[in-house]
Enzyme design. Structure first.
Site, PDB file in Angstrom:
ATOM      1  N   SER A   9      87.187  28.476   2.223  1.00 20.56           N
ATOM      2  CA  SER A   9      87.832  29.787   2.209  1.00 20.56           C
ATOM      3  C   SER A   9      87.248  30.670   3.308  1.00 20.56           C
ATOM      4  O   SER A   9      86.136  30.441   3.793  1.00 20.56           O
ATOM      5  CB  SER A   9      87.642  30.469   0.849  1.00 20.56           C
ATOM      6  OG  SER A   9      86.300  30.884   0.680  1.00 20.56           O
ATOM      7  N   LYS A  81      76.983  33.183  -8.027  1.00 21.89           N
ATOM      8  CA  LYS A  81      77.657  33.318  -9.322  1.00 21.89           C
ATOM      9  C   LYS A  81      78.440  32.051  -9.689  1.00 21.89           C
ATOM     10  O   LYS A  81      78.785  31.861 -10.858  1.00 21.89           O
ATOM     11  CB  LYS A  81      78.579  34.533  -9.331  1.00 21.89           C
ATOM     12  CG  LYS A  81      79.767  34.468  -8.412  1.00 21.89           C
ATOM     13  CD  LYS A  81      80.588  35.742  -8.477  1.00 21.89           C
ATOM     14  CE  LYS A  81      81.789  35.711  -7.543  1.00 21.89           C
ATOM     15  NZ  LYS A  81      82.728  34.617  -7.844  1.00 21.89           N
ATOM     16  N   ASP A  82      78.717  31.171  -8.694  1.00 18.02           N
ATOM     17  CA  ASP A  82      79.442  29.929  -8.952  1.00 18.02           C
ATOM     18  C   ASP A  82      78.530  28.762  -9.283  1.00 18.02           C
ATOM     19  O   ASP A  82      79.014  27.661  -9.573  1.00 18.02           O
ATOM     20  CB  ASP A  82      80.291  29.547  -7.725  1.00 18.02           C
ATOM     21  CG  ASP A  82      81.397  30.528  -7.436  1.00 18.02           C
ATOM     22  OD1 ASP A  82      81.879  31.169  -8.393  1.00 18.02           O
ATOM     23  OD2 ASP A  82      81.780  30.669  -6.256  1.00 18.02           O
ATOM     24  N   THR A 125      94.124  38.346 -13.365  1.00 18.35           N
ATOM     25  CA  THR A 125      92.767  37.807 -13.201  1.00 18.35           C
ATOM     26  C   THR A 125      92.630  36.537 -14.006  1.00 18.35           C
ATOM     27  O   THR A 125      93.237  36.401 -15.072  1.00 18.35           O
ATOM     28  CB  THR A 125      91.687  38.821 -13.640  1.00 18.35           C
ATOM     29  OG1 THR A 125      90.397  38.226 -13.460  1.00 18.35           O
ATOM     30  CG2 THR A 125      91.857  39.237 -15.085  1.00 18.35           C
ATOM     31  N   SER A 127      89.375  35.410 -14.474  1.00 14.24           N
ATOM     32  CA  SER A 127      87.996  35.527 -14.961  1.00 14.24           C
ATOM     33  C   SER A 127      87.988  35.928 -16.431  1.00 14.24           C
ATOM     34  O   SER A 127      88.523  36.985 -16.792  1.00 14.24           O
ATOM     35  CB  SER A 127      87.248  36.571 -14.129  1.00 14.24           C
ATOM     36  OG  SER A 127      86.099  37.050 -14.806  1.00 14.24           O
ATOM     37  N   LEU A 128      87.373  35.127 -17.275  1.00 15.45           N
ATOM     38  CA  LEU A 128      87.286  35.479 -18.685  1.00 15.45           C
ATOM     39  C   LEU A 128      86.511  36.771 -18.887  1.00 15.45           C
ATOM     40  O   LEU A 128      86.837  37.577 -19.761  1.00 15.45           O
ATOM     41  CB  LEU A 128      86.628  34.352 -19.481  1.00 15.45           C
ATOM     42  CG  LEU A 128      87.429  33.067 -19.656  1.00 15.45           C
ATOM     43  CD1 LEU A 128      86.681  32.104 -20.565  1.00 15.45           C
ATOM     44  CD2 LEU A 128      88.817  33.332 -20.218  1.00 15.45           C
ATOM     45  N   ARG A 129      85.475  36.980 -18.078  1.00 19.02           N
ATOM     46  CA  ARG A 129      84.691  38.214 -18.184  1.00 19.02           C
ATOM     47  C   ARG A 129      85.565  39.428 -17.885  1.00 19.02           C
ATOM     48  O   ARG A 129      85.608  40.392 -18.666  1.00 19.02           O
ATOM     49  CB  ARG A 129      83.507  38.171 -17.208  1.00 19.02           C
ATOM     50  CG  ARG A 129      82.739  39.497 -17.107  1.00 19.02           C
ATOM     51  CD  ARG A 129      81.708  39.450 -16.000  1.00 19.02           C
ATOM     52  NE  ARG A 129      82.279  39.179 -14.706  1.00 19.02           N
ATOM     53  CZ  ARG A 129      82.783  40.104 -13.880  1.00 19.02           C
ATOM     54  NH1 ARG A 129      82.788  41.375 -14.234  1.00 19.02           N
ATOM     55  NH2 ARG A 129      83.285  39.765 -12.705  1.00 19.02           N
ATOM     56  N   ARG A 130      86.272  39.396 -16.752  1.00 22.27           N
ATOM     57  CA  ARG A 130      87.120  40.527 -16.395  1.00 22.27           C
ATOM     58  C   ARG A 130      88.241  40.733 -17.411  1.00 22.27           C
ATOM     59  O   ARG A 130      88.600  41.866 -17.736  1.00 22.27           O
ATOM     60  CB  ARG A 130      87.709  40.309 -15.000  1.00 22.27           C
ATOM     61  CG  ARG A 130      86.695  40.504 -13.875  1.00 22.27           C
ATOM     62  CD  ARG A 130      87.266  40.054 -12.551  1.00 22.27           C
ATOM     63  NE  ARG A 130      86.381  40.363 -11.431  1.00 22.27           N
ATOM     64  CZ  ARG A 130      86.371  39.696 -10.285  1.00 22.27           C
ATOM     65  NH1 ARG A 130      87.198  38.675 -10.106  1.00 22.27           N
ATOM     66  NH2 ARG A 130      85.546  40.038  -9.305  1.00 22.27           N
ATOM     67  N   ARG A 147      94.761  33.012  -9.873  1.00 18.07           N
ATOM     68  CA  ARG A 147      93.773  32.219  -9.152  1.00 18.07           C
ATOM     69  C   ARG A 147      93.971  32.345  -7.649  1.00 18.07           C
ATOM     70  O   ARG A 147      95.019  32.737  -7.178  1.00 18.07           O
ATOM     71  CB  ARG A 147      93.909  30.737  -9.546  1.00 18.07           C
ATOM     72  CG  ARG A 147      93.390  30.368 -10.921  1.00 18.07           C
ATOM     73  CD  ARG A 147      91.884  30.352 -10.997  1.00 18.07           C
ATOM     74  NE  ARG A 147      91.272  29.695  -9.853  1.00 18.07           N
ATOM     75  CZ  ARG A 147      91.216  28.382  -9.680  1.00 18.07           C
ATOM     76  NH1 ARG A 147      91.733  27.577 -10.586  1.00 18.07           N
ATOM     77  NH2 ARG A 147      90.629  27.873  -8.620  1.00 18.07           N
ATOM     78  N   GLY A 148      92.948  31.953  -6.905  1.00 16.49           N
ATOM     79  CA  GLY A 148      93.059  31.908  -5.456  1.00 16.49           C
ATOM     80  C   GLY A 148      91.968  32.701  -4.768  1.00 16.49           C
ATOM     81  O   GLY A 148      91.224  33.451  -5.390  1.00 16.49           O
ATOM     82  N   ASN A 149      91.870  32.519  -3.439  1.00 14.59           N
ATOM     83  CA  ASN A 149      90.885  33.265  -2.672  1.00 14.59           C
ATOM     84  C   ASN A 149      91.353  34.709  -2.485  1.00 14.59           C
ATOM     85  O   ASN A 149      92.406  35.108  -2.986  1.00 14.59           O
ATOM     86  CB  ASN A 149      90.618  32.576  -1.326  1.00 14.59           C
ATOM     87  CG  ASN A 149      91.883  32.425  -0.487  1.00 14.59           C
ATOM     88  OD1 ASN A 149      92.761  33.283  -0.506  1.00 14.59           O
ATOM     89  ND2 ASN A 149      91.976  31.328   0.257  1.00 14.59           N
ATOM     90  N   VAL A 150      90.566  35.490  -1.776  1.00 15.64           N
ATOM     91  CA  VAL A 150      90.872  36.909  -1.624  1.00 15.64           C
ATOM     92  C   VAL A 150      92.266  37.118  -1.052  1.00 15.64           C
ATOM     93  O   VAL A 150      93.072  37.899  -1.589  1.00 15.64           O
ATOM     94  CB  VAL A 150      89.817  37.591  -0.719  1.00 15.64           C
ATOM     95  CG1 VAL A 150      90.251  39.018  -0.379  1.00 15.64           C
ATOM     96  CG2 VAL A 150      88.453  37.600  -1.401  1.00 15.64           C
ATOM     97  N   THR A 152      94.865  35.095  -0.969  1.00 13.86           N
ATOM     98  CA  THR A 152      95.914  34.635  -1.883  1.00 13.86           C
ATOM     99  C   THR A 152      96.170  35.647  -2.987  1.00 13.86           C
ATOM    100  O   THR A 152      97.318  35.944  -3.335  1.00 13.86           O
ATOM    101  CB  THR A 152      95.528  33.282  -2.500  1.00 13.86           C
ATOM    102  OG1 THR A 152      95.358  32.319  -1.457  1.00 13.86           O
ATOM    103  CG2 THR A 152      96.601  32.787  -3.457  1.00 13.86           C
ATOM    104  N   CYS A 240      81.957  29.256 -17.209  1.00 17.36           N
ATOM    105  CA  CYS A 240      83.223  29.964 -17.025  1.00 17.36           C
ATOM    106  C   CYS A 240      84.023  30.014 -18.315  1.00 17.36           C
ATOM    107  O   CYS A 240      85.088  30.612 -18.359  1.00 17.36           O
ATOM    108  CB  CYS A 240      84.044  29.275 -15.933  1.00 17.36           C
ATOM    109  SG  CYS A 240      83.493  29.644 -14.259  1.00 17.36           S
TER     110      CYS A 240
END
Length: 302
Positions: A9, A81-82, A125, A127-130, A147-150, A152, A240
């Site tokens: 990415s 974080k990953d 989103t 992200s389960l957290r978000r 999903r996807g990069n910034v 996308t 995750c």
């Protein structure tokens, strides 16, 4: 030559190229001495399902770690974080770069904040957290997998897949990308993911030459804070699949402040814990905060 491996990415490549520049500057190396190797990970290939359904954090690192073992690369550059809390045997994190901004950014052309979103408005989103944090803050919104990069995600937003989304300020800073419809979110409003904003370098444990090249890039204050956060995450057995947030900050005079939270997946319950003390105790006390949350929430919370 030292070979640096990373995801393909734009953000991952920007981070890896920054590491390459720092290594060259620190050791007086030439362009020919350092190369960046692009590696496609499972997390990059799988775009049609939430990460929580297909394997969690390791999806963004396992192919890069395999390249380390195969000696196709010498250094892996990760968004920390990953990275799973238990590293593959024979590898280690040799350096953590100085941390970027840890805050979230709310992105929408329609609304200025999560609180402004009316019932039925769509937040995108994966992200389960978000998702959990957003549902607690505004139970009336609708959640859409995103999903996807910034790039996308911003394209999906423009296409109307969702009305708003969140991105990490750190990634936007590293890409030099900021728009007038981006709005910072304070950490008191949305606690970030563990190790958000931190970049880590992973090597084979027996690779002394790579260790010498990389360890000068380590930022001790950041390394201490993310070690505390990852100890908290490890105590919670977090992945995750679990909505967890945590942040350790140094408060000056050799002291730290840690806060952490766990959330139910449906966004109806949240348990929080905090610790403060001398910096040498940060890792142990953050782990203790995780134990406190397990006890408070009960074994069936997740």
């Amino acid at each position: 030559m030292i070979r640096i491996g990373t995801r393909g990415s734009l953000l991952a490549m920007a981070q890896a190229n920054d590491v390459a520049s720092k290594i060259k500057a620190a050791h007086g190396l030439s362009e020919q001495d350092v190369s960046v190797v692009e590696i496609t990970t499972s997390g990059d290939r799988i775009q049609d399902r939430p990460l929580s359904e297909v394997g969690g954090k390791g999806l963004f690192t396992k192919e890069i770690e395999q390249a380390l073992f195969d000696k196709r690369i010498d250094v892996a550059v990760h968004s920390l974080k990953d990275v799973e809390t238990d590293l593959p045997e024979g590898t280690e994190l040799v350096a953590v770069l100085e941390r970027e901004d840890v805050r979230e950014v709310f992105i929408s052309r329609k609304y200025r904040s999560l609180a402004d979103m009316p019932a039925g408005a769509k937040l995108g989103t994966s992200s389960l957290r978000r998702r959990s944090q957003a549902k607690i803050a505004n139970p009336e919104i609708e959640l859409v997998d995103f999903r996807g990069n910034v790039q996308t995600r911003l394209q999906k937003l423009e296409a109307g897949v969702a009305d708003a989304t969140f991105l990490a300020r750190a990634g936007l800073n590293r890409l030099g990308h900021w728009e007038d419809y981006f709005h910072e979110v304070g950490i008191d409003e949305m606690l970030p993911a563990v190790a958000q904003g931190a970049v880590a370098l992973q090597i084979r444990s027996d690779d002394a030459p790579s260790r010498r090249l990389c360890d000068v890039l380590d930022h001790p204050e950041t390394a201490l804070c993310v070690s505390a956060e990852r100890a908290f995450l490890k105590r919670l057995d977090g992945s995750c699949r679990t909505p967890i947030a945590g942040l350790c900050e140094l408060s000056g005079h050799g002291r730290f402040h840690f806060r952490g939270e766990i959330l139910s997946i449906d966004g109806t319950r949240r348990h929080t814990a905090s610790r403060e003390g001398v910096s040498q105790e940060a890792v142990a006390l953050a782990s203790a905060a995780g134990a406190e949350l397990i006890e408070a929430a009960g074994e069936d919370f997740f």
